[in-house]
Design a protein around this motif. Sequence first.
Motif, PDB file in Angstrom:
ATOM      1  N   LEU A  29     -22.376  32.488  76.647  1.00 45.02           N
ATOM      2  CA  LEU A  29     -22.731  31.120  77.048  1.00 45.02           C
ATOM      3  C   LEU A  29     -22.648  30.156  75.870  1.00 45.02           C
ATOM      4  CD1 LEU A  29     -25.758  31.773  79.448  1.00 45.02           C
ATOM      5  CD2 LEU A  29     -23.415  31.147  80.070  1.00 45.02           C
ATOM      6  N   LEU A  30     -23.181  30.592  74.736  1.00 39.06           N
ATOM      7  CA  LEU A  30     -23.175  29.738  73.554  1.00 39.06           C
ATOM      8  C   LEU A  30     -21.755  29.529  73.034  1.00 39.06           C
ATOM      9  CD1 LEU A  30     -25.438  28.310  72.058  1.00 39.06           C
ATOM     10  CD2 LEU A  30     -25.579  30.234  70.476  1.00 39.06           C
ATOM     11  N   VAL A  35     -16.964  26.102  72.287  1.00 39.36           N
ATOM     12  CA  VAL A  35     -15.521  25.866  72.457  1.00 39.36           C
ATOM     13  C   VAL A  35     -15.289  24.582  73.255  1.00 39.36           C
ATOM     14  CG1 VAL A  35     -13.400  26.726  73.520  1.00 39.36           C
ATOM     15  CG2 VAL A  35     -14.875  28.291  72.245  1.00 39.36           C
ATOM     16  N   PHE A  36     -16.089  24.391  74.309  1.00 36.71           N
ATOM     17  CA  PHE A  36     -15.942  23.183  75.130  1.00 36.71           C
ATOM     18  C   PHE A  36     -16.244  21.933  74.310  1.00 36.71           C
ATOM     19  CE2 PHE A  36     -17.770  19.851  77.798  1.00 36.71           C
ATOM     20  CZ  PHE A  36     -16.730  19.651  78.692  1.00 36.71           C
ATOM     21  N   ILE A  37     -17.302  21.986  73.512  1.00 41.81           N
ATOM     22  CA  ILE A  37     -17.676  20.840  72.676  1.00 41.81           C
ATOM     23  C   ILE A  37     -16.543  20.487  71.721  1.00 41.81           C
ATOM     24  CG2 ILE A  37     -19.204  20.102  70.787  1.00 41.81           C
ATOM     25  CD1 ILE A  37     -21.434  21.724  72.206  1.00 41.81           C
ATOM     26  N   MET A  38     -15.967  21.507  71.092  1.00 42.10           N
ATOM     27  CA  MET A  38     -14.878  21.265  70.148  1.00 42.10           C
ATOM     28  C   MET A  38     -13.658  20.665  70.853  1.00 42.10           C
ATOM     29  SD  MET A  38     -15.893  22.125  67.104  1.00 42.10           S
ATOM     30  CE  MET A  38     -17.500  21.501  67.606  1.00 42.10           C
ATOM     31  N   VAL A  39     -13.255  21.286  71.955  1.00 43.51           N
ATOM     32  CA  VAL A  39     -12.057  20.838  72.664  1.00 43.51           C
ATOM     33  C   VAL A  39     -12.250  19.437  73.250  1.00 43.51           C
ATOM     34  CG1 VAL A  39     -10.562  21.270  74.654  1.00 43.51           C
ATOM     35  CG2 VAL A  39     -11.285  23.177  73.203  1.00 43.51           C
ATOM     36  N   ALA A  40     -13.381  19.199  73.905  1.00 46.04           N
ATOM     37  CA  ALA A  40     -13.611  17.918  74.576  1.00 46.04           C
ATOM     38  C   ALA A  40     -13.754  16.773  73.580  1.00 46.04           C
ATOM     39  CB  ALA A  40     -14.877  18.013  75.449  1.00 46.04           C
ATOM     40  N   ASN A  41     -14.579  16.976  72.565  1.00 46.85           N
ATOM     41  CA  ASN A  41     -14.821  15.887  71.602  1.00 46.85           C
ATOM     42  C   ASN A  41     -13.612  15.616  70.716  1.00 46.85           C
ATOM     43  OD1 ASN A  41     -17.796  14.887  71.667  1.00 46.85           O
ATOM     44  ND2 ASN A  41     -17.968  17.093  71.903  1.00 46.85           N
ATOM     45  N   LEU A  71     -19.926  17.625  64.247  1.00 47.54           N
ATOM     46  CA  LEU A  71     -20.603  17.977  62.999  1.00 47.54           C
ATOM     47  C   LEU A  71     -21.923  18.688  63.274  1.00 47.54           C
ATOM     48  CD1 LEU A  71     -20.579  17.630  59.876  1.00 47.54           C
ATOM     49  CD2 LEU A  71     -21.884  15.531  60.225  1.00 47.54           C
ATOM     50  N   GLY A  72     -22.728  18.114  64.174  1.00 44.69           N
ATOM     51  CA  GLY A  72     -24.042  18.685  64.472  1.00 44.69           C
ATOM     52  C   GLY A  72     -23.970  20.047  65.128  1.00 44.69           C
ATOM     53  N   THR A  73     -22.960  20.270  65.931  1.00 44.94           N
ATOM     54  CA  THR A  73     -22.811  21.558  66.602  1.00 44.94           C
ATOM     55  C   THR A  73     -22.249  22.616  65.656  1.00 44.94           C
ATOM     56  OG1 THR A  73     -22.348  20.373  68.665  1.00 44.94           O
ATOM     57  CG2 THR A  73     -21.845  22.709  68.629  1.00 44.94           C
ATOM     58  N   THR A  74     -21.262  22.239  64.863  1.00 42.85           N
ATOM     59  CA  THR A  74     -20.610  23.190  63.967  1.00 42.85           C
ATOM     60  C   THR A  74     -21.551  23.711  62.892  1.00 42.85           C
ATOM     61  OG1 THR A  74     -18.464  22.144  64.342  1.00 42.85           O
ATOM     62  CG2 THR A  74     -18.685  23.494  62.363  1.00 42.85           C
ATOM     63  N   VAL A  75     -22.471  22.891  62.446  1.00 41.55           N
ATOM     64  CA  VAL A  75     -23.368  23.310  61.380  1.00 41.55           C
ATOM     65  C   VAL A  75     -24.438  24.287  61.871  1.00 41.55           C
ATOM     66  CG1 VAL A  75     -25.158  21.523  61.601  1.00 41.55           C
ATOM     67  CG2 VAL A  75     -24.565  22.403  59.337  1.00 41.55           C
ATOM     68  N   VAL A  76     -24.612  24.374  63.196  1.00 42.70           N
ATOM     69  CA  VAL A  76     -25.687  25.210  63.754  1.00 42.70           C
ATOM     70  C   VAL A  76     -25.159  26.385  64.577  1.00 42.70           C
ATOM     71  CG1 VAL A  76     -27.595  25.231  65.420  1.00 42.70           C
ATOM     72  CG2 VAL A  76     -27.421  23.377  63.752  1.00 42.70           C
ATOM     73  N   VAL A  77     -24.279  26.124  65.543  1.00 42.46           N
ATOM     74  CA  VAL A  77     -23.907  27.134  66.534  1.00 42.46           C
ATOM     75  C   VAL A  77     -23.182  28.356  65.961  1.00 42.46           C
ATOM     76  CG1 VAL A  77     -22.601  27.562  68.654  1.00 42.46           C
ATOM     77  CG2 VAL A  77     -23.946  25.476  68.423  1.00 42.46           C
ATOM     78  N   PRO A  78     -22.157  28.205  65.110  1.00 47.89           N
ATOM     79  CA  PRO A  78     -21.470  29.403  64.605  1.00 47.89           C
ATOM     80  C   PRO A  78     -22.404  30.408  63.933  1.00 47.89           C
ATOM     81  CG  PRO A  78     -20.178  27.461  64.110  1.00 47.89           C
ATOM     82  CD  PRO A  78     -21.489  26.971  64.637  1.00 47.89           C
ATOM     83  N   ARG A  79     -23.360  29.921  63.162  1.00 43.89           N
ATOM     84  CA  ARG A  79     -24.295  30.846  62.516  1.00 43.89           C
ATOM     85  C   ARG A  79     -25.241  31.475  63.535  1.00 43.89           C
ATOM     86  NH1 ARG A  79     -25.577  32.082  57.277  1.00 43.89           N
ATOM     87  NH2 ARG A  79     -24.101  30.541  56.496  1.00 43.89           N
ATOM     88  N   LEU A  80     -25.612  30.724  64.574  1.00 45.14           N
ATOM     89  CA  LEU A  80     -26.443  31.302  65.638  1.00 45.14           C
ATOM     90  C   LEU A  80     -25.694  32.433  66.336  1.00 45.14           C
ATOM     91  CD1 LEU A  80     -28.093  28.177  67.346  1.00 45.14           C
ATOM     92  CD2 LEU A  80     -29.242  29.935  65.984  1.00 45.14           C
ATOM     93  N   LEU A  81     -24.404  32.221  66.590  1.00 47.23           N
ATOM     94  CA  LEU A  81     -23.583  33.263  67.207  1.00 47.23           C
ATOM     95  C   LEU A  81     -23.533  34.507  66.328  1.00 47.23           C
ATOM     96  CD1 LEU A  81     -20.619  31.052  68.486  1.00 47.23           C
ATOM     97  CD2 LEU A  81     -22.268  32.264  69.915  1.00 47.23           C
ATOM     98  N   LYS A  82     -23.430  34.295  65.041  1.00 51.68           N
ATOM     99  CA  LYS A  82     -23.387  35.402  64.095  1.00 51.68           C
ATOM    100  C   LYS A  82     -24.693  36.181  64.103  1.00 51.68           C
ATOM    101  CE  LYS A  82     -23.123  36.252  59.114  1.00 51.68           C
ATOM    102  NZ  LYS A  82     -22.977  35.606  57.769  1.00 51.68           N
ATOM    103  N   CYS A 284     -22.099  18.372  74.757  1.00 55.24           N
ATOM    104  CA  CYS A 284     -21.330  18.812  75.931  1.00 55.24           C
ATOM    105  C   CYS A 284     -21.176  17.675  76.941  1.00 55.24           C
ATOM    106  CB  CYS A 284     -22.029  19.993  76.610  1.00 55.24           C
ATOM    107  SG  CYS A 284     -21.639  21.614  75.924  1.00 55.24           S
ATOM    108  N   LEU A 285     -22.256  16.935  77.169  1.00 57.33           N
ATOM    109  CA  LEU A 285     -22.266  15.924  78.223  1.00 57.33           C
ATOM    110  C   LEU A 285     -21.638  14.598  77.807  1.00 57.33           C
ATOM    111  CD1 LEU A 285     -25.825  16.486  79.777  1.00 57.33           C
ATOM    112  CD2 LEU A 285     -23.620  17.346  80.579  1.00 57.33           C
ATOM    113  N   ASN A 286     -21.771  14.240  76.525  1.00 50.10           N
ATOM    114  CA  ASN A 286     -21.257  12.937  76.071  1.00 50.10           C
ATOM    115  C   ASN A 286     -19.772  12.739  76.369  1.00 50.10           C
ATOM    116  OD1 ASN A 286     -23.771  12.144  75.174  1.00 50.10           O
ATOM    117  ND2 ASN A 286     -23.390  12.667  73.046  1.00 50.10           N
ATOM    118  N   PRO A 287     -18.892  13.690  76.030  1.00 54.69           N
ATOM    119  CA  PRO A 287     -17.460  13.465  76.330  1.00 54.69           C
ATOM    120  C   PRO A 287     -17.163  13.439  77.822  1.00 54.69           C
ATOM    121  CG  PRO A 287     -17.808  15.703  75.506  1.00 54.69           C
ATOM    122  CD  PRO A 287     -19.085  14.955  75.298  1.00 54.69           C
ATOM    123  N   ILE A 288     -17.951  14.189  78.604  1.00 53.40           N
ATOM    124  CA  ILE A 288     -17.742  14.184  80.058  1.00 53.40           C
ATOM    125  C   ILE A 288     -18.103  12.812  80.618  1.00 53.40           C
ATOM    126  CG2 ILE A 288     -18.497  15.156  82.255  1.00 53.40           C
ATOM    127  CD1 ILE A 288     -19.035  17.782  80.831  1.00 53.40           C
TER     128      ILE A 288
END
Length: 313
Positions: A29-30, A35-41, A71-82, A284-288
């Motif tokens: 899910l994360l 991926v959606f955030i990166m692609v959409a934004n 920026l805000g997502t990249t600094v947090v999510v990849p490490r959470l996934l790890k 996620c919602l802002n670009p939509i």
Amino acid sequence: MDNLTFRYNILLVEGLKITPQSSHLAFILLLIAYVFIMVANIGILFQISAEKSLHQPMHILYCNLPLSDVLGTTVVVPRLLKYIFIEPSERYITYVECVIQIFFAHLYGTTSHTVLMIMAFDRYVAICNPLRYPSIMTHSMVVKLSAAAWGVAIVLVGIMIGLTVRLSQCRYVIQNPFCDNASMFKLSCENVAINNIYGLTFTIVLLTSSLGSVAITYLRIAIVCFKSKNKATNSKAIKTCSTHLACYVIMMVSGFTIIFLHRFPELSDNRKLVTIIFHVVPPCLNPIIYGLQSKEIRQRIFQQFNRNKVNSK
């Protein structure tokens, strides 16, 4: 070693608290959200930069928002996934990496307000002073507004980080899914009253300025729309403002939920979950919302999609 200068070079981060049975689902899910955030934004940023017809103040100012979200997502999510598949006792991060994560995580939270504030100003000028809009919202003004949104955020967050890194440490466990300022200065056994005072003042000033400017802007817009007899103009005003307002409400609800849950220590796990949601749901919602509401961007996306579809046949 002198306790006044002691600092751990390696810290332990709590990460996500999930059961082994839920780890794979949480990871999927994360990852999908990221991926959606990166692609959409990034897609919207590319679309606006590539299409000359979209080089308008409203769209250019909006570019600051997906940039902040990425920026805000990249600094947090990849490490959470790890961390999901790493034992809690092995979730290490260096002190320098932690400080960098704190800076950009708080920069994201601050620019979420400042960027939406300058976008509100653009909407105010467009609706309340339509004849003067081209002369006010020049290229120079757009650059100044964007620089102000990021400059103010960088200075405010920089001071906050500076007050934290001056402290020594007597603990090394970050009790949060990722590094944040409050969790960092709580590692110190020194007096952190200055940190608490600045943090509270920072939050109050930012929220007051954000809410005040947006409220005044939309009150003035509402008055203009109420007095206007032009239904087409009013409809356009409502449509363009609803996009901005929707993004703002999503961001404020997420932020206020974190502040509210801070008042209840027994709900700390819920607060930690909401902090992650703050870095995932709005981006996620802002670009939509913006992509679907903006007629120009929506048309360009559909045209590009249809062109690719034809070329693939």
